[in-house]
Design a protein around this motif. Sequence first.
Motif, PDB file in Angstrom:
ATOM      1  N   GLY A 173      15.931  82.941  39.746  1.00  0.00           N
ATOM      2  CA  GLY A 173      15.091  83.630  40.711  1.00  0.00           C
ATOM      3  C   GLY A 173      14.786  82.727  41.875  1.00  0.00           C
ATOM      4  O   GLY A 173      13.621  82.425  42.178  1.00  0.00           O
ATOM      5  N   ASP A 174      15.830  82.293  42.538  1.00  0.00           N
ATOM      6  CA  ASP A 174      15.721  81.352  43.652  1.00  0.00           C
ATOM      7  C   ASP A 174      17.006  81.460  44.466  1.00  0.00           C
ATOM      8  O   ASP A 174      18.108  81.357  43.913  1.00  0.00           O
ATOM      9  CB  ASP A 174      15.537  79.924  43.129  1.00  0.00           C
ATOM     10  CG  ASP A 174      15.279  78.931  44.250  1.00  0.00           C
ATOM     11  OD1 ASP A 174      14.136  78.455  44.361  1.00  0.00           O
ATOM     12  OD2 ASP A 174      16.221  78.614  45.010  1.00  0.00           O
ATOM     13  N   SER A 175      16.893  81.651  45.753  1.00  0.00           N
ATOM     14  CA  SER A 175      18.066  81.947  46.577  1.00  0.00           C
ATOM     15  C   SER A 175      19.060  80.794  46.642  1.00  0.00           C
ATOM     16  O   SER A 175      20.248  81.015  46.884  1.00  0.00           O
ATOM     17  CB  SER A 175      17.631  82.337  47.991  1.00  0.00           C
ATOM     18  OG  SER A 175      16.840  81.339  48.576  1.00  0.00           O
ATOM     19  N   HIS A 176      18.610  79.565  46.421  1.00  0.00           N
ATOM     20  CA  HIS A 176      19.520  78.422  46.567  1.00  0.00           C
ATOM     21  C   HIS A 176      20.277  78.080  45.283  1.00  0.00           C
ATOM     22  O   HIS A 176      20.842  76.989  45.151  1.00  0.00           O
ATOM     23  CB  HIS A 176      18.751  77.220  47.112  1.00  0.00           C
ATOM     24  CG  HIS A 176      18.266  77.479  48.509  1.00  0.00           C
ATOM     25  ND1 HIS A 176      16.953  77.755  48.791  1.00  0.00           N
ATOM     26  CD2 HIS A 176      18.945  77.564  49.684  1.00  0.00           C
ATOM     27  CE1 HIS A 176      16.836  77.984  50.087  1.00  0.00           C
ATOM     28  NE2 HIS A 176      18.016  77.883  50.651  1.00  0.00           N
ATOM     29  N   THR A 177      20.319  79.068  44.383  1.00  0.00           N
ATOM     30  CA  THR A 177      21.141  78.931  43.184  1.00  0.00           C
ATOM     31  C   THR A 177      22.612  78.747  43.544  1.00  0.00           C
ATOM     32  O   THR A 177      23.396  78.232  42.744  1.00  0.00           O
ATOM     33  CB  THR A 177      20.955  80.159  42.278  1.00  0.00           C
ATOM     34  OG1 THR A 177      19.553  80.359  42.058  1.00  0.00           O
ATOM     35  CG2 THR A 177      21.650  79.987  40.943  1.00  0.00           C
ATOM     36  N   SER A 178      22.974  79.135  44.743  1.00  0.00           N
ATOM     37  CA  SER A 178      24.350  78.943  45.214  1.00  0.00           C
ATOM     38  C   SER A 178      24.796  77.484  45.138  1.00  0.00           C
ATOM     39  O   SER A 178      25.994  77.199  45.138  1.00  0.00           O
ATOM     40  CB  SER A 178      24.494  79.453  46.647  1.00  0.00           C
ATOM     41  OG  SER A 178      23.526  78.870  47.509  1.00  0.00           O
ATOM     42  N   GLY A 232      16.411  88.638  42.029  1.00  0.00           N
ATOM     43  CA  GLY A 232      15.019  89.028  42.151  1.00  0.00           C
ATOM     44  C   GLY A 232      14.306  89.040  40.816  1.00  0.00           C
ATOM     45  O   GLY A 232      14.928  88.913  39.749  1.00  0.00           O
ATOM     46  N   THR A 233      12.999  89.199  40.872  1.00  0.00           N
ATOM     47  CA  THR A 233      12.186  89.114  39.651  1.00  0.00           C
ATOM     48  C   THR A 233      12.573  90.175  38.621  1.00  0.00           C
ATOM     49  O   THR A 233      12.611  89.904  37.417  1.00  0.00           O
ATOM     50  CB  THR A 233      10.700  89.236  40.001  1.00  0.00           C
ATOM     51  OG1 THR A 233      10.339  88.149  40.861  1.00  0.00           O
ATOM     52  CG2 THR A 233       9.835  89.175  38.758  1.00  0.00           C
ATOM     53  N   SER A 234      12.868  91.416  39.067  1.00  0.00           N
ATOM     54  CA  SER A 234      13.275  92.446  38.104  1.00  0.00           C
ATOM     55  C   SER A 234      14.590  92.072  37.437  1.00  0.00           C
ATOM     56  O   SER A 234      14.817  92.381  36.260  1.00  0.00           O
ATOM     57  CB  SER A 234      13.404  93.804  38.799  1.00  0.00           C
ATOM     58  OG  SER A 234      14.392  93.764  39.811  1.00  0.00           O
ATOM     59  N   GLN A 235      15.469  91.389  38.176  1.00  0.00           N
ATOM     60  CA  GLN A 235      16.736  90.937  37.599  1.00  0.00           C
ATOM     61  C   GLN A 235      16.525  89.758  36.653  1.00  0.00           C
ATOM     62  O   GLN A 235      17.254  89.607  35.669  1.00  0.00           O
ATOM     63  CB  GLN A 235      17.706  90.560  38.716  1.00  0.00           C
ATOM     64  CG  GLN A 235      18.167  91.741  39.554  1.00  0.00           C
ATOM     65  CD  GLN A 235      19.021  91.299  40.721  1.00  0.00           C
ATOM     66  OE1 GLN A 235      18.652  90.439  41.510  1.00  0.00           O
ATOM     67  NE2 GLN A 235      20.205  91.897  40.842  1.00  0.00           N
ATOM     68  N   VAL A 236      15.520  88.927  36.939  1.00  0.00           N
ATOM     69  CA  VAL A 236      15.173  87.849  36.009  1.00  0.00           C
ATOM     70  C   VAL A 236      14.841  88.458  34.648  1.00  0.00           C
ATOM     71  O   VAL A 236      15.299  87.990  33.595  1.00  0.00           O
ATOM     72  CB  VAL A 236      13.985  87.022  36.545  1.00  0.00           C
ATOM     73  CG1 VAL A 236      13.471  86.046  35.475  1.00  0.00           C
ATOM     74  CG2 VAL A 236      14.384  86.246  37.803  1.00  0.00           C
ATOM     75  N   GLU A 237      14.069  89.522  34.660  1.00  0.00           N
ATOM     76  CA  GLU A 237      13.725  90.206  33.408  1.00  0.00           C
ATOM     77  C   GLU A 237      14.977  90.788  32.754  1.00  0.00           C
ATOM     78  O   GLU A 237      15.144  90.729  31.528  1.00  0.00           O
ATOM     79  CB  GLU A 237      12.716  91.317  33.690  1.00  0.00           C
ATOM     80  CG  GLU A 237      12.269  92.065  32.440  1.00  0.00           C
ATOM     81  CD  GLU A 237      11.283  93.172  32.743  1.00  0.00           C
ATOM     82  OE1 GLU A 237      11.098  94.045  31.871  1.00  0.00           O
ATOM     83  OE2 GLU A 237      10.710  93.171  33.852  1.00  0.00           O
ATOM     84  N   THR A 241       9.004  82.723  40.010  1.00  0.00           N
ATOM     85  CA  THR A 241       9.604  84.057  39.879  1.00  0.00           C
ATOM     86  C   THR A 241       9.754  84.528  38.429  1.00  0.00           C
ATOM     87  O   THR A 241      10.366  85.570  38.188  1.00  0.00           O
ATOM     88  CB  THR A 241      10.986  84.087  40.554  1.00  0.00           C
ATOM     89  OG1 THR A 241      11.802  83.043  40.014  1.00  0.00           O
ATOM     90  CG2 THR A 241      10.857  83.909  42.053  1.00  0.00           C
ATOM     91  N   SER A 242       9.210  83.779  37.478  1.00  0.00           N
ATOM     92  CA  SER A 242       9.351  84.187  36.072  1.00  0.00           C
ATOM     93  C   SER A 242       8.136  84.891  35.461  1.00  0.00           C
ATOM     94  O   SER A 242       8.313  85.652  34.499  1.00  0.00           O
ATOM     95  CB  SER A 242       9.700  82.966  35.205  1.00  0.00           C
ATOM     96  OG  SER A 242       8.636  82.021  35.206  1.00  0.00           O
ATOM     97  N   PRO A 243       6.891  84.698  35.938  1.00  0.00           N
ATOM     98  CA  PRO A 243       5.745  85.293  35.218  1.00  0.00           C
ATOM     99  C   PRO A 243       5.823  86.806  35.069  1.00  0.00           C
ATOM    100  O   PRO A 243       5.552  87.348  33.989  1.00  0.00           O
ATOM    101  CB  PRO A 243       4.544  84.888  36.091  1.00  0.00           C
ATOM    102  CG  PRO A 243       4.975  83.656  36.799  1.00  0.00           C
ATOM    103  CD  PRO A 243       6.436  83.845  37.061  1.00  0.00           C
ATOM    104  N   GLN A 244       6.208  87.518  36.159  1.00  0.00           N
ATOM    105  CA  GLN A 244       6.277  88.982  36.081  1.00  0.00           C
ATOM    106  C   GLN A 244       7.367  89.423  35.100  1.00  0.00           C
ATOM    107  O   GLN A 244       7.226  90.440  34.421  1.00  0.00           O
ATOM    108  CB  GLN A 244       6.553  89.562  37.469  1.00  0.00           C
ATOM    109  CG  GLN A 244       5.530  89.171  38.525  1.00  0.00           C
ATOM    110  CD  GLN A 244       5.947  87.940  39.311  1.00  0.00           C
ATOM    111  OE1 GLN A 244       6.548  87.007  38.766  1.00  0.00           O
ATOM    112  NE2 GLN A 244       5.612  87.915  40.593  1.00  0.00           N
TER     113      GLN A 244
END
Length: 476
Positions: free
Chosen positions: A127-132, A145-150, A36-39
């Motif tokens: 960018g992974d749902s199991h960060t919880s 999400g990817t846009s939030q990663v940015e 989830t980081s390349p974009q």
Amino acid sequence: MGQTLFDKIWDAHVVSSNEGFPDILYIDTHFIHEVTSPQAFDGLRARGLPVFRPKQTVATADHNVPTWNQHLPIKEELSRYQVDMLTKNCAEFGIELYGLGHPFQGIVHVIGPELGITRPGGTYVCGDSHTSTHGAFGAIAFGIGTSQVEQVMATQCLLQQRPKRMKIEVNGQLQKGVGAKDIILYIISKTSAAGGTGYAVEYAGDTIRSLSMEGRMTICNMSIEMGARCGLIAPDETTINYVKGREFAPKGEEWDKAVAYWQTLYSDEDADFDAILSFNAEDIEPMITYGTNPGMGIGVTQHVPETLSFEEKEQGSYKKALAYMGLHDDEQLLGKPIDYVFIGSCTNSRIEDLRQVAEFVKGKHKADNVTVWVVPGSKQVQEQAIREGLDKIFDAAGFPLREPGCSACLGMNEDKIPAGKYCVSTSNRNFEGRQGPNSRTFLASPLTAAASAITGKVTDIREFLKSEPELSELMN
């Protein structure tokens, strides 16, 4: 009015708050991986922006990595490309990468805690749902999400709406053979896969307090599987003892200051929750799923529900799930032949999980009809298992110890369950094709998975107590 644990942490990280708008929330640590980081990196390049605080970004390769021969080039072209891009991006933007061959490499939600990066009172995203998972330390942690990663890369902040607060209490003594995975599968079976939607969930009660940090991480890991934004558990001496002395944990005076703060992190007695649920530990038996979402779970001795027990609007999707799984109304899973067992994932791949499985399978051997994959969650877990001789126990039992990675949890790498085959898995999701196209997944605990591997069929771990009473301590 007192505050919840969640609100105390949230308020301490709000940079700006204006009525009618999301809060601007400061993020202490941002975990990234190759998927989830390349974009997000491309977005920074397009805008001519650096990573704002690279020292607060932790990178590792986990989703696409093979779990055999990690010293060789990755065979799958897409997987190799994604891992190579992570290496390139981290070098360009000044982020330290725990890539293949690094002693700290592993599943992102395993290495954060074991390295002492994850701590009470912090905010953590990935960018992974199991960060919880990281919420087990008394922290706010959630997937983005990817846009939030940015967004986090560029500002170290996020725009976030404050979720509602839910408390889930579990009290009482667990049965022999029942553990943290069974607790969370039971909770999700009662609340449904959407029962926590819109909530930050705090787990409490003496049953939760009795769990190790590994067990607490398993509970928080699957919070997302009932739709929750995050899950968290107030820190205590168990938490503090786990963090102490780890690679990146505070040292000296900083440690003393940190502990003093951590001891303030709890929900006040008069804190107001939007919802409260309570469960009795004695009611929980070893759990197993039968359908295509984690909420479709039953006790291992129970039967698959009847279609007519559901509302008419739900019956179509229920029939579809049973058809995919090759099951029928009122079928009992106990005794059903299986093909694969997967012990691993960010839910159950820590050293405690491997120790428990190794202790159980010592002197036993897997059934001929079953293929077993044991995948440690990190390089450190793998090396610890080898130091303790667990690899030899696994080899003797036909449970070869592989190399760290997400593996068969998500069918994104070389470790896929073949179409139509049944896998008892310690992972966190059982969606259609999750472990490979048309694969069929039964989610269960490490002990249930290990017992099923030995017998070749879905098995009640408690049956082994009758012939092996010495297992009683292991199964508490």
